[in-house]
Write a protein that holds these residues in place. Structure first.
Motif, PDB file in Angstrom:
ATOM      1  N   LEU A   1       0.796  -1.214   0.000  1.00 52.55           N
ATOM      2  CA  LEU A   1       0.000   0.000   0.000  1.00 52.55           C
ATOM      3  C   LEU A   1       0.845   1.288   0.000  1.00 52.55           C
ATOM      4  CD1 LEU A   1      -2.952   0.800  -0.114  1.00 52.55           C
ATOM      5  CD2 LEU A   1      -2.972   0.853   2.374  1.00 52.55           C
ATOM      6  N   PRO A   2       1.872   1.406   0.808  1.00 52.41           N
ATOM      7  CA  PRO A   2       2.692   2.628   0.738  1.00 52.41           C
ATOM      8  C   PRO A   2       3.327   2.830  -0.643  1.00 52.41           C
ATOM      9  CG  PRO A   2       3.182   1.452   2.768  1.00 52.41           C
ATOM     10  CD  PRO A   2       2.269   0.573   1.931  1.00 52.41           C
ATOM     11  N   ALA A   3       3.754   1.774  -1.270  1.00 53.73           N
ATOM     12  CA  ALA A   3       4.347   1.900  -2.611  1.00 53.73           C
ATOM     13  C   ALA A   3       3.297   2.330  -3.616  1.00 53.73           C
ATOM     14  CB  ALA A   3       4.978   0.578  -3.034  1.00 53.73           C
ATOM     15  N   LEU A   4       2.087   1.766  -3.535  1.00 51.69           N
ATOM     16  CA  LEU A   4       1.007   2.145  -4.447  1.00 51.69           C
ATOM     17  C   LEU A   4       0.598   3.605  -4.235  1.00 51.69           C
ATOM     18  CD1 LEU A   4      -1.232  -1.066  -4.339  1.00 51.69           C
ATOM     19  CD2 LEU A   4       0.151  -0.252  -6.231  1.00 51.69           C
ATOM     20  N   ILE A   5       0.535   4.037  -2.992  1.00 46.99           N
ATOM     21  CA  ILE A   5       0.204   5.434  -2.688  1.00 46.99           C
ATOM     22  C   ILE A   5       1.304   6.352  -3.239  1.00 46.99           C
ATOM     23  CG2 ILE A   5      -0.084   7.108  -0.816  1.00 46.99           C
ATOM     24  CD1 ILE A   5      -1.526   4.901   0.757  1.00 46.99           C
ATOM     25  N   GLY A   6       2.536   5.934  -3.121  1.00 47.49           N
ATOM     26  CA  GLY A   6       3.656   6.724  -3.656  1.00 47.49           C
ATOM     27  C   GLY A   6       3.569   6.856  -5.168  1.00 47.49           C
ATOM     28  N   VAL A   7       3.240   5.767  -5.840  1.00 49.03           N
ATOM     29  CA  VAL A   7       3.092   5.795  -7.297  1.00 49.03           C
ATOM     30  C   VAL A   7       1.935   6.717  -7.684  1.00 49.03           C
ATOM     31  CG1 VAL A   7       2.461   4.415  -9.327  1.00 49.03           C
ATOM     32  CG2 VAL A   7       4.158   3.562  -7.706  1.00 49.03           C
ATOM     33  N   LEU A   8       0.822   6.595  -6.952  1.00 42.60           N
ATOM     34  CA  LEU A   8      -0.348   7.433  -7.224  1.00 42.60           C
ATOM     35  C   LEU A   8      -0.027   8.910  -7.018  1.00 42.60           C
ATOM     36  CD1 LEU A   8      -3.350   7.497  -7.949  1.00 42.60           C
ATOM     37  CD2 LEU A   8      -3.852   7.280  -5.504  1.00 42.60           C
ATOM     38  N   ILE A   9       0.633   9.233  -5.922  1.00 40.08           N
ATOM     39  CA  ILE A   9       1.020  10.634  -5.661  1.00 40.08           C
ATOM     40  C   ILE A   9       1.994  11.117  -6.734  1.00 40.08           C
ATOM     41  CG2 ILE A   9       2.292  12.127  -4.074  1.00 40.08           C
ATOM     42  CD1 ILE A   9       1.025  10.532  -1.771  1.00 40.08           C
ATOM     43  N   GLY A  10       2.936  10.303  -7.121  1.00 37.85           N
ATOM     44  CA  GLY A  10       3.886  10.667  -8.183  1.00 37.85           C
ATOM     45  C   GLY A  10       3.187  10.915  -9.508  1.00 37.85           C
ATOM     46  N   THR A  11       2.222  10.078  -9.830  1.00 44.61           N
ATOM     47  CA  THR A  11       1.478  10.236 -11.081  1.00 44.61           C
ATOM     48  C   THR A  11       0.672  11.525 -11.073  1.00 44.61           C
ATOM     49  OG1 THR A  11       1.340   7.842 -11.332  1.00 44.61           O
ATOM     50  CG2 THR A  11      -0.228   9.163 -12.597  1.00 44.61           C
ATOM     51  N   VAL A  12      -0.046  11.758  -9.978  1.00 41.25           N
ATOM     52  CA  VAL A  12      -0.829  13.002  -9.860  1.00 41.25           C
ATOM     53  C   VAL A  12       0.101  14.221  -9.918  1.00 41.25           C
ATOM     54  CG1 VAL A  12      -2.303  14.355  -8.304  1.00 41.25           C
ATOM     55  CG2 VAL A  12      -2.775  11.934  -8.664  1.00 41.25           C
ATOM     56  N   GLY A  13       1.213  14.145  -9.229  1.00 36.03           N
ATOM     57  CA  GLY A  13       2.185  15.255  -9.241  1.00 36.03           C
ATOM     58  C   GLY A  13       2.718  15.524 -10.642  1.00 36.03           C
ATOM     59  N   THR A  14       3.011  14.462 -11.379  1.00 32.66           N
ATOM     60  CA  THR A  14       3.495  14.607 -12.749  1.00 32.66           C
ATOM     61  C   THR A  14       2.433  15.237 -13.640  1.00 32.66           C
ATOM     62  OG1 THR A  14       4.939  12.699 -12.503  1.00 32.66           O
ATOM     63  CG2 THR A  14       4.406  13.363 -14.748  1.00 32.66           C
ATOM     64  N   ILE A  15       1.193  14.787 -13.490  1.00 33.38           N
ATOM     65  CA  ILE A  15       0.100  15.350 -14.290  1.00 33.38           C
ATOM     66  C   ILE A  15      -0.074  16.837 -13.981  1.00 33.38           C
ATOM     67  CG2 ILE A  15      -2.406  15.291 -14.626  1.00 33.38           C
ATOM     68  CD1 ILE A  15      -2.223  12.218 -14.281  1.00 33.38           C
TER      69      ILE A  15
END
Length: 193
Positions: A8-22
Motif C-alpha cells: 500500500l505505501p508503494a502504491l500510494i507513492g506511485v499514485l502521488i507521483g502520477t498526480v504530481g506529474t500530471i
C-alpha cells in the motif's frame, strides 16, 4: 491481505507521483501556452505598429513634398499637387485600415500616442491640401516630429523593446529653425516693402 497492506505505501507513492506529474505537466503546458500566445500577440502588435507608422510617415512625406515650394530651405523634392492628392487619397485608405488594427491590438498608451501623431500629421496634410492656412510650417512639422517620438517611445515600451531613445525631433529641429528664420526674414521684408 498482508501483502496488499505491505504494498500500500508503494502504491500510494506511485499514485502521488502520477498526480504530481500530471499537475506539473499541466502547469508547465499552460505557462508555455500563455508565453506562446504573448509572443504571438506581440508579433501582431508589432506588425500593426509598423504598418501604422509606415502609412503615417508616407502621408507626412507626401504632404511635406507638396509644401516644398513654400519651405525655402526644404531638402525634399517637390511633388505635383494632383499627384500628391492622389497619393494622399490612396494612403488615407491604408491609414484607416492600419488605425483599426492599432486600435484592436495596441495598448492604451500607444493608441493615445498614435492618435496624437495622426492628428499632428493631419495638420500638415490639411495645409498641403489647401484646407487650412499654415503660417508656420516649421511648428506643424515640429509637432509631428515630437508626436512621432512619443509614439515610438510608447510602442517600444509596450513591446518591451530596450535600447534607449530613438527620438528624432531634436535632431530635426535645426532644419526647422532654418525655416523659421527664413519665414521671419520674409515677413520683415514684406513689412518693409
Amino acid at each position: 491481505m498482508a501483502s496488499i497492506v505491505a504494498q500500500l505505501p508503494a502504491l500510494i507513492g506511485v499514485l502521488i507521483g502520477t498526480v504530481g506529474t500530471i499537475v506539473a505537466t499541466s502547469v508547465a503546458d499552460r505557462a508555455r501556452w500563455k508565453r506562446n500566445q504573448g509572443v504571438r500577440w506581440d508579433d501582431r502588435r508589432l506588425d500593426a505598429y509598423v504598418e501604422f507608422a509606415r502609412v503615417i510617415k508616407e502621408i507626412h512625406a507626401v504632404a511635406v513634398r507638396m509644401l516644398a515650394d513654400e519651405r525655402p530651405h526644404s531638402r525634399g523634392h517637390r511633388i505635383d499637387r494632383e499627384e500628391g492628392l492622389a497619393q494622399l487619397a490612396d494612403a488615407d485608405v491604408r491609414r484607416t485600415l492600419a488605425w483599426e488594427s492599432l486600435l484592436l491590438l495596441g495598448d492604451a498608451a500607444t493608441v493615445s500616442a498614435a492618435r496624437d501623431w495622426r492628428d499632428a500629421v493631419w495638420g500638415v496634410e490639411m495645409v498641403a491640401r489647401g484646407l487650412r492656412q499654415g503660417d508656420d510650417h516649421a511648428d506643424l512639422l515640429q509637432r509631428a516630429n515630437e508626436a512621432r517620438d512619443l509614439f515610438y517611445r510608447a510602442a517600444r515600451g509596450g513591446l518591451g523593446v530596450r535600447g534607449g531613445s530613438v527620438a528624432q525631433a531634436r535632431a530635426l529641429e535645426a532644419r526647422l529653425d532654418e525655416i523659421r528664420a527664413s519665414r521671419t526674414s520674409e515677413r520683415s521684408a514684406q513689412a518693409a516693402g
